[in-house]
Structures are given as structure tokens and as C-alpha cells.
Design a protein around this motif. Structure first.
Motif, mmCIF file in Angstrom:
data_model
loop_
_atom_site.group_PDB
_atom_site.id
_atom_site.type_symbol
_atom_site.label_atom_id
_atom_site.label_comp_id
_atom_site.label_asym_id
_atom_site.label_seq_id
_atom_site.Cartn_x
_atom_site.Cartn_y
_atom_site.Cartn_z
ATOM 1 N N HIS A 1 68.284 105.612 -57.628
ATOM 2 C CA HIS A 1 67.680 104.855 -58.731
ATOM 3 C C HIS A 1 66.744 103.774 -58.187
ATOM 4 O O HIS A 1 65.617 103.625 -58.658
ATOM 5 N N THR A 2 67.192 103.040 -57.193
ATOM 6 C CA THR A 2 66.407 101.948 -56.632
ATOM 7 C C THR A 2 65.115 102.460 -56.009
ATOM 8 O O THR A 2 64.043 101.911 -56.246
ATOM 9 N N ILE A 3 65.207 103.519 -55.228
ATOM 10 C CA ILE A 3 64.009 104.038 -54.557
ATOM 11 C C ILE A 3 63.029 104.636 -55.578
ATOM 12 O O ILE A 3 61.814 104.575 -55.387
ATOM 13 N N SER A 4 63.540 105.161 -56.684
ATOM 14 C CA SER A 4 62.653 105.731 -57.701
ATOM 15 C C SER A 4 61.810 104.658 -58.386
ATOM 16 O O SER A 4 60.755 104.957 -58.944
ATOM 17 N N LEU A 5 62.249 103.417 -58.343
ATOM 18 C CA LEU A 5 61.522 102.306 -58.974
ATOM 19 C C LEU A 5 60.498 101.658 -58.056
ATOM 20 O O LEU A 5 59.712 100.832 -58.508
ATOM 21 N N VAL A 6 60.499 102.027 -56.788
ATOM 22 C CA VAL A 6 59.700 101.330 -55.790
ATOM 23 C C VAL A 6 58.211 101.299 -56.108
ATOM 24 O O VAL A 6 57.565 100.291 -55.890
ATOM 25 N N ASP A 7 57.640 102.366 -56.626
ATOM 26 C CA ASP A 7 56.199 102.349 -56.848
ATOM 27 C C ASP A 7 55.812 101.837 -58.237
ATOM 28 O O ASP A 7 54.664 101.908 -58.631
ATOM 29 N N PHE B 1 57.499 108.493 -50.843
ATOM 30 C CA PHE B 1 58.733 107.799 -50.467
ATOM 31 C C PHE B 1 59.619 107.574 -51.682
ATOM 32 O O PHE B 1 60.838 107.771 -51.626
ATOM 33 N N SER B 2 59.039 107.194 -52.806
ATOM 34 C CA SER B 2 59.837 106.893 -53.997
ATOM 35 C C SER B 2 60.465 108.152 -54.595
ATOM 36 O O SER B 2 61.331 108.061 -55.464
ATOM 37 N N ALA B 3 60.034 109.319 -54.121
ATOM 38 C CA ALA B 3 60.611 110.586 -54.600
ATOM 39 C C ALA B 3 61.774 111.068 -53.728
ATOM 40 O O ALA B 3 62.449 112.033 -54.069
#
Length: 173
Positions: A123-129, A15-17
Motif C-alpha cells: 500500500h505504501t509503495i503504491s502511493l509513492v508517485d 518502482f511504485s508498482a
């Protein structure tokens, strides 16, 4: 770590990708309805609960959320509108989205507004994990930028919460 946690960790990594396309990645030609639907669904396949349909697009146009197509052909601005509306409608009423889109376009072009949204989302989703993932914002940002930041965080965390519920439901069977 139990099996559910492993499943969630793997899903969260995938998901974060996920990435939204930037404006310059949109087709540089006009699209017919079926092409717009297919493109929107391809861009958002891992982010939407249900697929985009022609009737949804017609409704967005009728309600003034999307610009009217010219001679039944949709421009890159329509692609941007469709992506943003499709994502935000799970957390906001359509009238709120319409108002937000109008506010964003008072200061920036459609391309600039969309790119800000897509870059912030990516950017936000890339930080999720990451363990340190949290909402960092500045009161110095203008209200439109703050609104977009909070909307994107709401959307991403809503999708994560839905996946957690789904994993728990399937593990109890």
C-alpha cells in the motif's frame, strides 16, 4: 522537465508498482537452500542492493533471526522471515530486526505478521508517485504497528533517495 527528471519519473512509476507477495502466494511446499535463495532474489530483485546468498541465510539462522530449517528444508515461515530481514537490514541492525520480529510474533502468527508487513509495504509503495504521498499515522495504533509503518516508510524513502543520487551521478558523466 529535464532528462534526469524524466528518468526519475519513469523509474518512480515502475518502482511504485513493485509488490511483495502475500503469504498465500508463497510455495506451499518446503524449499531447499538454493530454491529459497532464488525465490528471495526473485521477490526482492527491484528492492535490494545486493543479492541474497546462502551464507546470508546461514548467518540469519545462526543469529536466531530465522527459524532453523527442518532436515535442510525451509518452510513458508522462512520465506517470510527472509523477505522481511532482507528488506529491513538496510535500515536497521540485525539485533533490532530480531527484536522486532520477536515482538510481532507475540501477538500474531508468522502468516498474520508477514501479511500485515507485506500489505502495508504494498500500500505504501503504491502511493509513492502520488503528489499527496505522506506518512499518515494514528497515535491510537499499537506500538508494533507504528514501528512497522515507520520502518516501511524509511525503507521506501531510502530506496528512492539512492535512485536520485544514482541518477545525478550518471548524468554528470
Amino acid at each position: 522537465m529535464n532528462m534526469d527528471n524524466e528518468e526519475f519519473k519513469a523509474w518512480l512509476n515502475d518502482f511504485s508498482a513493485v509488490r511483495l507477495p502475500l503469504w498465500n502466494e508463497f510455495p506451499d511446499f518446503e524449499l531447499y537452500m538454493d530454491q529459497l535463495v532464488n525465490l528471495g532474489n526473485r521477490y526482492l530483485e527491484k528492492l535490494l542492493e545486493s543479492e541474497i546468498t546462502p551464507s546470508m541465510i546461514n548467518s540469519y539462522v545462526k543469529k536466531g533471526l530465522m527459524q532453523r530449517p527442518a532436515k535442510k528444508k525451509y518452510a513458508p515461515a522462512n520465506v517470510a522471515e527472509l523477505v522481511v530481514i532482507s528488506l529491513l537490514k538496510s535500515i536497521y541492525p540485525l539485533e533490532t530486526i530480531k527484536s522486532g520480529l520477536q515482538q510481532a510474533l507475540k501477538t500474531d502468527s508468522v502468516a498474520e505478521s508477514y501479511n500485515y508487513f507485506a500489505e502495508l509495504f504494498n500500500h505504501t509503495i503504491s502511493l509513492v508517485d502520488e503528489d499527496k504521498a505522506m506518512l499518515n499515522f494514528s497515535y491510537e495504533d499499537n506500538l508494533m504497528k507504528l514501528t512497522e509503518q515507520f520502518a516501511i516508510h524509511s525503507l521506501i524513502y531510502k530506496l528512492i533517495g539512492q535512485k536520485l543520487v544514482e541518477i545525478q551521478l550518471t548524468s554528470k558523466r
